[in-house]
Design a protein around this motif. Structure first.
Motif, PDB file in Angstrom:
ATOM      1  N   ASP A  18     -21.153   6.770 -16.554  1.00 17.95           N
ATOM      2  CA  ASP A  18     -20.739   5.593 -17.316  1.00 17.95           C
ATOM      3  C   ASP A  18     -21.571   5.472 -18.591  1.00 17.95           C
ATOM      4  O   ASP A  18     -21.038   5.227 -19.676  1.00 17.95           O
ATOM      5  CB  ASP A  18     -20.907   4.328 -16.478  1.00 17.95           C
ATOM      6  CG  ASP A  18     -19.729   4.070 -15.552  1.00 17.95           C
ATOM      7  OD1 ASP A  18     -18.894   4.984 -15.381  1.00 17.95           O
ATOM      8  OD2 ASP A  18     -19.648   2.960 -14.996  1.00 17.95           O
ATOM      9  N   LYS A  19     -22.869   5.628 -18.466  1.00 14.06           N
ATOM     10  CA  LYS A  19     -23.746   5.483 -19.621  1.00 14.06           C
ATOM     11  C   LYS A  19     -23.446   6.527 -20.694  1.00 14.06           C
ATOM     12  O   LYS A  19     -23.612   6.265 -21.890  1.00 14.06           O
ATOM     13  CB  LYS A  19     -25.207   5.570 -19.183  1.00 14.06           C
ATOM     14  CG  LYS A  19     -25.650   4.384 -18.340  1.00 14.06           C
ATOM     15  CD  LYS A  19     -27.123   4.462 -17.979  1.00 14.06           C
ATOM     16  CE  LYS A  19     -27.554   3.233 -17.185  1.00 14.06           C
ATOM     17  NZ  LYS A  19     -28.991   3.244 -16.858  1.00 14.06           N
ATOM     18  N   ALA A  20     -22.947   7.691 -20.259  1.00 15.82           N
ATOM     19  CA  ALA A  20     -22.597   8.740 -21.215  1.00 15.82           C
ATOM     20  C   ALA A  20     -21.412   8.343 -22.088  1.00 15.82           C
ATOM     21  O   ALA A  20     -21.205   8.906 -23.169  1.00 15.82           O
ATOM     22  CB  ALA A  20     -22.280  10.037 -20.468  1.00 15.82           C
ATOM     23  N   ARG A  21     -20.656   7.352 -21.669  1.00 18.99           N
ATOM     24  CA  ARG A  21     -19.488   6.886 -22.428  1.00 18.99           C
ATOM     25  C   ARG A  21     -19.819   5.704 -23.337  1.00 18.99           C
ATOM     26  O   ARG A  21     -18.964   5.252 -24.095  1.00 18.99           O
ATOM     27  CB  ARG A  21     -18.371   6.493 -21.455  1.00 18.99           C
ATOM     28  CG  ARG A  21     -17.935   7.610 -20.535  1.00 18.99           C
ATOM     29  CD  ARG A  21     -17.053   7.091 -19.405  1.00 18.99           C
ATOM     30  NE  ARG A  21     -15.799   6.542 -19.880  1.00 18.99           N
ATOM     31  CZ  ARG A  21     -14.975   5.802 -19.138  1.00 18.99           C
ATOM     32  NH1 ARG A  21     -15.307   5.511 -17.881  1.00 18.99           N
ATOM     33  NH2 ARG A  21     -13.846   5.349 -19.645  1.00 18.99           N
ATOM     34  N   ASP A  22     -21.031   5.216 -23.275  1.00 14.95           N
ATOM     35  CA  ASP A  22     -21.371   3.984 -23.990  1.00 14.95           C
ATOM     36  C   ASP A  22     -21.265   4.122 -25.502  1.00 14.95           C
ATOM     37  O   ASP A  22     -20.837   3.179 -26.188  1.00 14.95           O
ATOM     38  CB  ASP A  22     -22.781   3.528 -23.622  1.00 14.95           C
ATOM     39  CG  ASP A  22     -22.862   2.960 -22.214  1.00 14.95           C
ATOM     40  OD1 ASP A  22     -21.806   2.761 -21.592  1.00 14.95           O
ATOM     41  OD2 ASP A  22     -23.994   2.717 -21.742  1.00 14.95           O
TER      42      ASP A  22
END
Length: 218
Positions: A18-22
């Protein structure tokens, strides 16, 4: 921007994928623009894998609530609800509600905010007037209807099922017809380099997106 929003985005409870999509989704800016407040009750339409469910849950805090409205076709798949059910178990203020369609949903209470990201174009392939009327009725007076999606300017509804995009002007017109007032729009997810000629999965870069905050009259 409230510190609680940034704390939700930076939470160690969020998975690395998820954080990689931020960077592409700018959640701290989007949640702040949408007007999410501590203690809010939110109806999230089609939360998918829960990218925003986790953030919204931690933003509204334990005194708030998130209804994750999952389409029945997910529930009918083997393991289709596993991820969202796990999120509901992890976060005590998330309740999964399986719905046949976004037109006749029933919630136990009116909510402060109805939220949809990158799904409105799919709703527009059905009876969008009924869906938007449901959102209006689901909200408390003065409540917010937040819509973010992939843009296809000038196409009306022609690209909703082919390119999985929608004309922002069509969204404004449809939602206004349900009784909402457009309060603000954000360009934080705009990308002028997007040619609008391919679907989000086919487009090699970050798509051009619009974000609208509509208000139900108080």
């Amino acid at each position: 921007m409230g510190d609680y929003i940034m704390a939700a985005v930076l939470s160690p409870a969020r998975p690395a994928e998820d954080k990689a999509r931020d960077e592409a989704r700018q959640p701290e800016e989007i949640v702040a623009f949408a007007g999410v407040q501590r203690g809010d009750t939110i109806a999230e339409m089609a939360p998918g894998g829960g990218y925003y469910t986790r953030i919204l849950s931690q933003t509204v805090g334990p005194e708030g609530k998130v209804y994750a409205l999952m389409p029945a076709f997910y529930a009918n798949r083997e393991g289709g609800l596993d991820t969202i059910n796990a999120i509901a178990e992890q976060y005590g203020n998330v309740e999964v509600v399986v719905v046949e369609g976004y037109d006749a949903m029933s919630l136990p209470e009116q909510v402060d905010l109805v939220w949809t990201t990158e799904n409105y174009h799919d709703f527009a392939n059905g009876d969008i007037g009924v869906t938007n009327a449901w959102a209006f009725d689901a909200l408390k007076p003065g409540g917010i209807y937040f819509v973010e999606d992939h843009a296809a300017p000038g196409t009306g509804l022609a690209a909703t099922s082919t390119l999985h995009r929608i004309d922002p002007a069509a969204v404004r017109e449809q939602v206004a017809a349900a009784g909402f007032t457009l309060e603000a729009e954000s360009d934080v997810l705009r990308n002028p380099a997007d040619p609008h000629t391919a679907g989000p999965r086919e487009f090699g870069g970050v798509t051009d997106k619009f974000a609208f905050r509509f208000r139900k009259p108080g």
